[in-house]
Write an enzyme that holds these catalytic residues in place. Structure first.
Site, mmCIF file in Angstrom:
data_model
loop_
_atom_site.group_PDB
_atom_site.id
_atom_site.type_symbol
_atom_site.label_atom_id
_atom_site.label_comp_id
_atom_site.label_asym_id
_atom_site.label_seq_id
_atom_site.Cartn_x
_atom_site.Cartn_y
_atom_site.Cartn_z
ATOM 1 N N GLY A 46 0.831 -1.194 0.000
ATOM 2 C CA GLY A 46 0.000 0.000 0.000
ATOM 3 C C GLY A 46 0.864 1.242 0.000
ATOM 4 O O GLY A 46 2.017 1.195 0.441
ATOM 5 N N GLN A 51 2.974 10.139 1.094
ATOM 6 C CA GLN A 51 4.283 9.477 1.194
ATOM 7 C C GLN A 51 5.192 9.802 0.012
ATOM 8 O O GLN A 51 6.400 9.597 0.079
ATOM 9 C CB GLN A 51 4.111 7.952 1.278
ATOM 10 C CG GLN A 51 3.464 7.495 2.570
ATOM 11 C CD GLN A 51 3.329 5.988 2.607
ATOM 12 O OE1 GLN A 51 2.373 5.435 2.077
ATOM 13 N NE2 GLN A 51 4.313 5.316 3.187
ATOM 14 N N CYS A 94 5.668 0.080 7.314
ATOM 15 C CA CYS A 94 5.327 1.224 6.464
ATOM 16 C C CYS A 94 6.555 1.601 5.647
ATOM 17 O O CYS A 94 7.662 1.610 6.176
ATOM 18 C CB CYS A 94 4.913 2.394 7.360
ATOM 19 S SG CYS A 94 4.462 3.873 6.453
ATOM 20 N N LEU A 95 6.345 1.908 4.365
ATOM 21 C CA LEU A 95 7.473 2.276 3.504
ATOM 22 C C LEU A 95 8.137 3.575 3.966
ATOM 23 O O LEU A 95 9.290 3.828 3.636
ATOM 24 C CB LEU A 95 7.019 2.403 2.043
ATOM 25 C CG LEU A 95 6.570 1.094 1.372
ATOM 26 C CD1 LEU A 95 6.032 1.375 -0.024
ATOM 27 C CD2 LEU A 95 7.701 0.074 1.313
ATOM 28 N N HIS A 136 -4.640 1.565 7.236
ATOM 29 C CA HIS A 136 -3.309 2.168 7.405
ATOM 30 C C HIS A 136 -3.101 3.294 6.386
ATOM 31 O O HIS A 136 -2.631 4.384 6.739
ATOM 32 C CB HIS A 136 -2.268 1.050 7.236
ATOM 33 C CG HIS A 136 -0.839 1.491 7.240
ATOM 34 N ND1 HIS A 136 0.061 1.085 8.191
ATOM 35 C CD2 HIS A 136 -0.149 2.286 6.387
ATOM 36 C CE1 HIS A 136 1.250 1.627 7.923
ATOM 37 N NE2 HIS A 136 1.145 2.350 6.832
ATOM 38 N N GLU A 137 -3.490 3.045 5.126
ATOM 39 C CA GLU A 137 -3.282 4.063 4.072
ATOM 40 C C GLU A 137 -4.203 5.262 4.280
ATOM 41 O O GLU A 137 -3.798 6.403 4.058
ATOM 42 C CB GLU A 137 -3.483 3.469 2.675
ATOM 43 C CG GLU A 137 -2.577 2.291 2.319
ATOM 44 C CD GLU A 137 -1.113 2.495 2.657
ATOM 45 O OE1 GLU A 137 -0.632 3.635 2.617
ATOM 46 O OE2 GLU A 137 -0.444 1.493 2.987
ATOM 47 N N HIS A 140 -2.784 7.667 6.645
ATOM 48 C CA HIS A 140 -1.762 8.558 6.074
ATOM 49 C C HIS A 140 -2.388 9.858 5.565
ATOM 50 O O HIS A 140 -1.777 10.919 5.625
ATOM 51 C CB HIS A 140 -1.056 7.881 4.887
ATOM 52 C CG HIS A 140 0.107 7.011 5.274
ATOM 53 N ND1 HIS A 140 1.227 7.517 5.882
ATOM 54 C CD2 HIS A 140 0.331 5.686 5.107
ATOM 55 C CE1 HIS A 140 2.093 6.523 6.085
ATOM 56 N NE2 HIS A 140 1.574 5.393 5.621
HETATM 57 NI NI NI Z 1 2.426 3.467 5.605
#
Ligand code: NI
Length: 173
Positions: A46, A51, A94-95, A136-137, A140
Site C-alpha cells: 500500500g 508518502q 510502512c514504507l 493504514h493508508e 496517512h
Molecule cells: Ni504506511
C-alpha cells in the site's frame, strides 16, 4: 510510469492532512499509476499520496500474492463507512518507516467507499490484510502513522532509529 521518491519519517509532510480530489482526471490518474509503480518497486502492499509528497486523498493498495499477477486498486477520496465490532491485532510496517514493525489493534473488517481510476464511486468490503492495509493508508491521509498508536516512548525510539539510519545513509553517499 515513474518511480517516485518515498518520504521517510519524521518528514513533516507525512503529518499534514491531505486534500480531497475533485475529479479523477488525467493528472490524478498519472499520480495513481506512478504510485502503483513506486509501491511495487518497493515491495509494498500500500502507498498513500502524502508518502510521495502529494497532499491529495489518493491511495493505492495491492495485496495479491507476489507470485500472482499484480492486482492494484487505485482509490481517490477513500472513506471508511462501516467497521466491524470485532478488532484484530496485526503486525504493521510502512514504507515511510523502513524496517520498523509493531502490532496495532484495528477493526477486523471495514467497508470503504472511494472513487476509482475511472472516476466511478465504488464500495468494497475489506477483510484480513486488505482491511489493515486500507485503514493504514487512509490514516496517512490524516497525517497519522502507525507509530502514532504506540506509546510516546516507543514512538520516539523508532523515530530516533530512522534518523540515525538516514544519517548513516547520507554519510555513505
Ligand atoms: Ni504506511
Amino acid at each position: 510510469m515513474t518511480i517516485l521518491p518515498i518520504l521517510i519519517a519524521p518528514d513533516p509532510k507525512l503529518k499534514i492532512k491531505a486534500k480531497k480530489v475533485d475529479k479523477v482526471d488525467e493528472e490524478t490518474l498519472k499520480l495513481m499509476d506512478d504510485m502503483v509503480e513506486t509501491m511495487h518497486s518497493a515491495n509494498g502492499i500500500g502507498l498513500a499520496a502524502p508518502q510521495v509528497g502529494a497532499l491529495k486523498r489518493v491511495i493505492v493498495v495491492d495485496v495479491s500474492p507476489r507470485d500472482e499477477k499484480a492486482r492494484p486498486i487505485r482509490m481517490a477520496n477513500p472513506e471508511i463507512i462501516w467497521v466491524s465490532e470485532e478488532d484484530e491485532l496485526r503486525e504493521e510496517g510502512c514504507l515511510s518507516l523502513p524496517e520498523q514493525y509493531a502490532e496495532i489493534l484495528r477493526p477486523k473488517n471495514v467497508r470503504v467507499r472511494y472513487v476509482d481510476h475511472e472516476n466511478e464511486i465504488r464500495e468494497i468490503d475489506a477483510e484480513g490484510i486488505l482491511s489493515v492495509c486500507v485503514q493504514h493508508e487512509i490514516d496517512h491521509l490524516e497525517g497519522t502513522l502507525f507509530v502514532d498508536y504506540l506509546s510516546a516512548l516507543r514512538r520516539k525510539m523508532i523515530i530516533r532509529k530512522l534518523q540515525k539510519m538516514q544519517k548513516l545513509a547520507g554519510a555513505n553517499t
